[in-house]
Design a protein around this motif. Sequence first.
Motif, PDB file in Angstrom:
ATOM      1  N   GLY A 171     -10.470  -5.394 -10.181  1.00 62.73           N
ATOM      2  CA  GLY A 171      -9.122  -5.749  -9.850  1.00 62.73           C
ATOM      3  C   GLY A 171      -7.662  -5.135 -10.720  1.00 62.73           C
ATOM      4  N   ALA A 172      -8.524  -3.917 -10.374  1.00 59.85           N
ATOM      5  CA  ALA A 172      -6.949  -2.929 -11.289  1.00 59.85           C
ATOM      6  C   ALA A 172      -5.513  -2.964 -10.813  1.00 59.85           C
ATOM      7  CB  ALA A 172      -7.641  -1.669 -11.811  1.00 59.85           C
ATOM      8  N   TYR A 173      -4.642  -3.292 -11.467  1.00 56.05           N
ATOM      9  CA  TYR A 173      -3.046  -2.610 -10.968  1.00 56.05           C
ATOM     10  C   TYR A 173      -2.856  -1.388 -10.901  1.00 56.05           C
ATOM     11  CZ  TYR A 173       1.760  -2.830 -11.771  1.00 56.05           C
ATOM     12  OH  TYR A 173       2.889  -2.691 -11.297  1.00 56.05           O
ATOM     13  N   ALA A 174      -2.214  -1.716 -10.106  1.00 52.69           N
ATOM     14  CA  ALA A 174      -1.998  -0.529  -9.541  1.00 52.69           C
ATOM     15  C   ALA A 174      -0.160  -0.042  -8.582  1.00 52.69           C
ATOM     16  CB  ALA A 174      -2.989   0.328  -8.384  1.00 52.69           C
ATOM     17  N   GLU A 175       0.924   0.991  -8.152  1.00 48.28           N
ATOM     18  CA  GLU A 175       1.468   1.161  -7.680  1.00 48.28           C
ATOM     19  C   GLU A 175       1.331   2.155  -6.816  1.00 48.28           C
ATOM     20  OE1 GLU A 175       5.566   1.155  -9.476  1.00 48.28           O
ATOM     21  OE2 GLU A 175       4.369   0.427 -11.921  1.00 48.28           O
ATOM     22  N   ARG A 176       2.164   1.797  -5.171  1.00 45.26           N
ATOM     23  CA  ARG A 176       1.863   2.315  -4.887  1.00 45.26           C
ATOM     24  C   ARG A 176       2.617   4.274  -4.444  1.00 45.26           C
ATOM     25  NH1 ARG A 176       4.496   3.363  -0.127  1.00 45.26           N
ATOM     26  NH2 ARG A 176       5.690   0.715  -0.377  1.00 45.26           N
ATOM     27  N   VAL A 177       2.058   4.831  -4.237  1.00 44.31           N
ATOM     28  CA  VAL A 177       2.302   6.734  -4.048  1.00 44.31           C
ATOM     29  C   VAL A 177       2.904   6.978  -3.046  1.00 44.31           C
ATOM     30  CG1 VAL A 177       2.588   8.669  -5.102  1.00 44.31           C
ATOM     31  CG2 VAL A 177       2.016   7.091  -6.605  1.00 44.31           C
ATOM     32  N   GLY A 178       3.679   7.125  -2.343  1.00 42.27           N
ATOM     33  CA  GLY A 178       4.033   7.829  -0.879  1.00 42.27           C
ATOM     34  C   GLY A 178       3.545   6.193   0.098  1.00 42.27           C
ATOM     35  N   ASP A 179       3.515   6.716   1.770  1.00 48.34           N
ATOM     36  CA  ASP A 179       3.309   5.337   2.345  1.00 48.34           C
ATOM     37  C   ASP A 179       1.893   5.977   2.335  1.00 48.34           C
ATOM     38  OD1 ASP A 179       5.802   5.783   2.881  1.00 48.34           O
ATOM     39  OD2 ASP A 179       5.695   6.930   4.838  1.00 48.34           O
ATOM     40  N   GLU A 180       0.987   3.734   2.955  1.00 43.01           N
ATOM     41  CA  GLU A 180       0.438   3.702   2.928  1.00 43.01           C
ATOM     42  C   GLU A 180       0.076   4.267   4.110  1.00 43.01           C
ATOM     43  OE1 GLU A 180      -0.940  -0.331   3.882  1.00 43.01           O
ATOM     44  OE2 GLU A 180      -0.114  -0.472   2.184  1.00 43.01           O
ATOM     45  N   GLY A 181      -1.064   4.791   4.057  1.00 44.61           N
ATOM     46  CA  GLY A 181      -2.569   5.448   4.938  1.00 44.61           C
ATOM     47  C   GLY A 181      -2.032   7.124   5.072  1.00 44.61           C
ATOM     48  N   LYS A 182      -1.181   7.633   3.844  1.00 44.00           N
ATOM     49  CA  LYS A 182      -0.574   8.829   3.988  1.00 44.00           C
ATOM     50  C   LYS A 182      -0.962   9.347   2.293  1.00 44.00           C
ATOM     51  CE  LYS A 182       1.440   9.176   7.928  1.00 44.00           C
ATOM     52  NZ  LYS A 182       1.113   9.622   8.495  1.00 44.00           N
ATOM     53  N   GLY A 183      -2.411   8.996   2.284  1.00 45.77           N
ATOM     54  CA  GLY A 183      -2.939   9.357   0.308  1.00 45.77           C
ATOM     55  C   GLY A 183      -2.995  10.688   0.433  1.00 45.77           C
ATOM     56  N   ILE A 184      -4.358  11.458   1.260  1.00 47.11           N
ATOM     57  CA  ILE A 184      -4.258  12.642   1.685  1.00 47.11           C
ATOM     58  C   ILE A 184      -2.974  13.984   1.897  1.00 47.11           C
ATOM     59  CG2 ILE A 184      -5.612  14.716   2.711  1.00 47.11           C
ATOM     60  CD1 ILE A 184      -7.854  12.820   3.375  1.00 47.11           C
ATOM     61  N   ARG A 185      -2.089  13.369   2.418  1.00 48.13           N
ATOM     62  CA  ARG A 185      -1.449  13.860   2.310  1.00 48.13           C
ATOM     63  C   ARG A 185      -0.449  13.853   1.010  1.00 48.13           C
ATOM     64  NH1 ARG A 185       3.522  12.999   6.737  1.00 48.13           N
ATOM     65  NH2 ARG A 185       1.647  13.532   7.816  1.00 48.13           N
ATOM     66  N   THR A 186      -0.101  13.122  -0.261  1.00 45.70           N
ATOM     67  CA  THR A 186       0.357  13.047  -0.746  1.00 45.70           C
ATOM     68  C   THR A 186      -0.265  13.632  -2.194  1.00 45.70           C
ATOM     69  OG1 THR A 186       1.178  10.440  -0.499  1.00 45.70           O
ATOM     70  CG2 THR A 186       0.949  11.659  -3.027  1.00 45.70           C
TER      71      THR A 186
END
Length: 547
Positions: free
Chosen positions: A279-294
């Motif tokens: 349950g580690a805290y995290a903030e999104r970087v880029g859009d959901e579903g675009k992790g590889i592109r990011t």
Amino acid sequence: MTQAKFATHEVFNQSPPFWDVDLFAVDRPLLEAVAANGGAASESELSEFGKHWGSAAMAERGRIANENTPKLRTFDSRGNRRDEVEFHPAYHELMARSAHAGVHNSTWNADGKPAGGAAEVSRAAKFYMAAQVETGHLCPITMTRASVAALAAQPELLARTMPVIGTRAYDPTFAPWWTKRGMTLGMGMTEKQGGTDVRSNMTRAERDGEAYRIAGHKWFMSAPMCDAFLVLAQADEGLTCFFMPRFRPDGSVNAIQFQRLKDKLGNRSNASSEVEFVGAYAERVGDEGKGIRTIIQMVQLTRQDCAIASAGLMRSGLAHALHHARYRSVFQKHLADQPLMQAVLSDMALHVEASIALVMRLCRSFDRAPHDPAEAAYMRLLTPAIKYWVCKSAPGFLYEAMECLGGNGYVEEGILARHFRESPVNAIWEGSGNVMCLDVLRALSREAEAASAVLQELAEETRGLPGAGDAVTFIGKTFRRPDGECVARLAVEKLALLAASAALKAISPHHAELFARTRLAQNHASMYGAVDLATDDVRRLLERALP
């Protein structure tokens, strides 16, 4: 009565340590490659860096940091979960020196935009020299630098973190990143079941207001002592990139639980770990579903650094071998004057010249890509090809360098045994050889016109070099074959050799001719020194390698 004497042997015919040198000034191929790719204005700064990193003190810090490996401290004395990684002071000094020189951030402006000019070339020269002394600490250095490219996908987060990333201070304290003088970033992508296939990741991210809670694991979490990590996890819309700090916004330790540190072949000064997120805290970087592109924006830069570091390791191997050969006498002659040893060392020197010319040419493309489509195409097509060839060259090269020192090269007191153990990692991390070949094929299929233009430019730049025309034809035909993947390794190696010949021609046309004749016009022998070079060429190569 005469007292007995127990005289021990006198030590002689041993080479002195190769230190207290200017790693920039004694490396003419590096100096010329930097100048040819736009970095001449930084020569004074690079010489200052070369003198410091070429000192006996820095060599000693590199040795000590590898002999005193990091330790995981899971709990404090009262049983509180901490998950801290403890290092020897020598490691912290290496990190501080790299940070002070901007090796972790000098390619970015204060706002996180590319610095432009020849920032990539100048910074690469420092990275190349630092790798000759101690390579393990460069893992968090390169990831911190590269993370800025990924964080750009989340401008508000970049704006918050860049003032701390952008300082030239190294702060090893275990504290929230926003309270520190400087910060480092790591990466967590691969999982047990997937490895390179990150789409098969099972780690989950659940929304929690504006943030996320992440549960799962990473089989390799690079540099666990960092202040934050970029990790991949499955969100509602698919694989997504996240910024995961060591501390939650309220100042409490985040639920990042390190299971153990990896017991690696090399890279001993640097910590790599297995980790579970509870349950580690995290903030999104880029859009959901675009992790590889990011994340690929970060990976492109770490792959660049893999090639630079491997070239630096080979340069160090060559310098130590040549230095030793000039002092060591065998059969009434210095090793450096023996024809067979000259053949080996000059062939190795030619390989290093081409390697540093090539990686600096690549760094020039990173400098110019934001404003020059042709350079951007060169960067996209050649980064995986160059990483493939340079990184996979290093282990065999360093074995040869060790042999030049005989038994002295094989023992741990010398640096070459450490370099040899270090050398395979850059070919494995950030995409293995097969992955690099697939990335070249992917670039060719997705941007066929741009890739064709790059190949045509290389053909023009290598016109007249032995074997270049045939190499261009072979590359073009092979990549168009329906079964091109089966022979991709051969084609990618030819592409890298062609690009190396072109890069070297811009610096030293005669040595480019030698390189093309021994690598493109014919298959290079599996052993260094099994080539026929003229006596004058042997002499010039060795003089350039180490005056």
